[in-house]
Write an enzyme that holds these catalytic residues in place. Structure first.
Site, PDB file in Angstrom:
ATOM      1  N   LYS A   1    -137.764  70.299   8.929  1.00  0.00           N
ATOM      2  CA  LYS A   1    -138.036  70.386  10.371  1.00  0.00           C
ATOM      3  C   LYS A   1    -139.170  69.442  10.771  1.00  0.00           C
ATOM      4  O   LYS A   1    -140.134  69.283  10.043  1.00  0.00           O
ATOM      5  CB  LYS A   1    -138.412  71.818  10.741  1.00  0.00           C
ATOM      6  CG  LYS A   1    -137.306  72.819  10.440  1.00  0.00           C
ATOM      7  CD  LYS A   1    -137.765  74.247  10.631  1.00  0.00           C
ATOM      8  CE  LYS A   1    -138.812  74.660   9.625  1.00  0.00           C
ATOM      9  NZ  LYS A   1    -139.140  76.106   9.706  1.00  0.00           N
TER      10      LYS A   1
ATOM     11  N   THR B   1    -144.942  77.998  21.123  1.00  0.00           N
ATOM     12  CA  THR B   1    -144.100  77.681  19.951  1.00  0.00           C
ATOM     13  C   THR B   1    -144.261  78.726  18.851  1.00  0.00           C
ATOM     14  O   THR B   1    -143.997  78.445  17.688  1.00  0.00           O
ATOM     15  CB  THR B   1    -144.479  76.289  19.386  1.00  0.00           C
ATOM     16  OG1 THR B   1    -145.890  76.277  19.154  1.00  0.00           O
ATOM     17  CG2 THR B   1    -144.089  75.171  20.323  1.00  0.00           C
TER      18      THR B   1
ATOM     19  N   GLY C   1    -143.197  81.346  16.480  1.00  0.00           N
ATOM     20  CA  GLY C   1    -141.915  81.852  15.962  1.00  0.00           C
ATOM     21  C   GLY C   1    -140.767  80.863  16.036  1.00  0.00           C
ATOM     22  O   GLY C   1    -139.605  81.252  15.853  1.00  0.00           O
ATOM     23  N   THR C   2    -141.054  79.583  16.268  1.00  0.00           N
ATOM     24  CA  THR C   2    -139.955  78.604  16.354  1.00  0.00           C
ATOM     25  C   THR C   2    -139.162  78.536  15.038  1.00  0.00           C
ATOM     26  O   THR C   2    -137.940  78.488  15.053  1.00  0.00           O
ATOM     27  CB  THR C   2    -140.491  77.187  16.680  1.00  0.00           C
ATOM     28  OG1 THR C   2    -141.583  76.896  15.802  1.00  0.00           O
ATOM     29  CG2 THR C   2    -140.937  77.071  18.120  1.00  0.00           C
ATOM     30  N   GLY C   3    -139.903  78.540  13.922  1.00  0.00           N
ATOM     31  CA  GLY C   3    -139.235  78.423  12.622  1.00  0.00           C
ATOM     32  C   GLY C   3    -138.362  79.631  12.333  1.00  0.00           C
ATOM     33  O   GLY C   3    -137.227  79.496  11.854  1.00  0.00           O
ATOM     34  N   CYS C   4    -138.889  80.834  12.629  1.00  0.00           N
ATOM     35  CA  CYS C   4    -138.120  82.071  12.379  1.00  0.00           C
ATOM     36  C   CYS C   4    -136.850  82.076  13.225  1.00  0.00           C
ATOM     37  O   CYS C   4    -135.756  82.405  12.741  1.00  0.00           O
ATOM     38  CB  CYS C   4    -138.949  83.308  12.763  1.00  0.00           C
ATOM     39  SG  CYS C   4    -140.526  83.413  11.921  1.00  0.00           S
TER      40      CYS C   4
END
Ligand SMILES: Nc1ncnc2c1ncn2[C@@H]1O[C@H](COP(=O)(O)OP(=O)(O)OP(=O)(O)O)[C@@H](O)[C@H]1O
Ligand SMILES: Cc1ncc(CO)c(N)n1
Length: 270
Positions: free
Chosen positions: A175, A207, A209-212
């Site tokens: 990412k 942003t 929690g974007t990865g989760c």
């Protein structure tokens, strides 16, 4: 009616923007029945992590057994795993129940800098979990920790992605959220070909929690039988909409908007 099921093995974020809360909201929005096995409870909001309380290992194992013995699942997503003991237990259970479609989000540090994985657990991630992954979704600092190489250029990203495949992952999405380029480029590699998923970088502090959210959207799409490439593309569209239409709540890094993608598809205006 066919019911598609997804299990998240991750930590709880009391603020609701990351962790299992983000995962379950994403599963629900994408039409997938969500289940969870909690690894830890965090006291957390948009300002940071105030406390981390691991769930006793036996309690985590029993949660996964409860699902394995009865409901089963079409996909598993892992998030915050906290320690090497947890990683080993999760890896054992995934193999015991022959769970398919494993999305590994190798969560290490929260946005504010709080540690969500102990340093010595990276070794277990490499030896026990990554080899089971259908797809692993590291951000750049996580990929650097796992591969022990500096990642600055596109060539570096490609080399790191190849190394993750050599470790045993079936595919990788590296990412680009942490870079400083005008566009955000997420690099997908399935061991054969590279695919760059590019979108405009949105200027926002929301942003959390974007990865989760991204990894659980990929997991939900896999549960529905989408191909890896389709699942990753749809996951990217889901997180893009969620970042583009922030809720604007909290004084710090606010959560993304889990309703936005489906509302966009349905033409709904909030
Ligand atoms: N400012 C932004 N604009 C557009 N897309 C973004 C932005 N920041 C992150 N993304 C997208 O969000 C997804 C998650 O990327 P990111 O690198 O932020 O993950 P992460 O660091 O693991 O997230 P987290 O901090 O929640 O663990 C990727 O698909 C990335 O492209
Ligand atoms: C519980 C939890 N998992 C993952 C993240 C990473 O965003 C977070 N902040 N909190």
């Amino acid at each position: 009616m066919t019911v598609y099921k997804a299990l998240t093995i991750a930590g709880s974020d009391s603020g609701g923007g990351a962790g299992i809360q983000a995962d379950l909201k994403t599963f629900q929005e994408l039409g997938v029945y969500g289940m969870s096995a909690l690894t830890a409870v965090t006291a957390q909001n948009t300002l940071g992590v105030q406390g981390v309380y691991p769930i006793p290992l036996q309690g985590l194992k029993e949660q996964i057994d409860a699902i394995g013995h009865d409901l089963g699942t079409d996909t598993v997503k892992t998030g915050m795993l906290h320690s090497s003991e947890v990683i080993e237990a999760v890896s054992d259970k995934i193999r015991t129940y022959h769970f398919q479609n494993l999305v590994v989000d190798p969560v290490m540090v929260a946005k504010g800098g709080a540690k969500l994985l102990q340093d010595e657990a990276v070794e277990a991630l490499i030896s026990k979990l990554i080899p089971l992954a259908t797809v692993i979704t590291p951000n750049i600092p996580e990929a650097e920790m796992i591969t022990q190489r500096k990642i600055n250029t596109l060539e570096d990203k490609k080399e790191a992605a190849k190394q993750l495949i050599d470790i045993g992952a079936q595919s990788v999405v590296m990412k680009g959220g942490h870079e400083e380029t005008n566009d955000v480029v997420d690099l997908f590699f399935d061991g054969y070909a590279f695919l760059e998923l590019t979108s405009p970088r949105i200027q926002t502090r929301h942003t959390h929690g974007t990865g989760c959210t991204f990894s659980s959207a990929i997991a939900a799409e896999l549960a529905k039988g989408k191909s890896l490439t389709e699942a990753v593309k749809n996951g990217k569209a889901f997180i893009r909409a969620a970042i583009e239409h922030p809720l604007g709540i909290g004084a710090g890094h606010g959560p993304t908007n889990h309703w936005a993608y489906m509302e966009q598809l349905r033409g709904v205006k909030r």
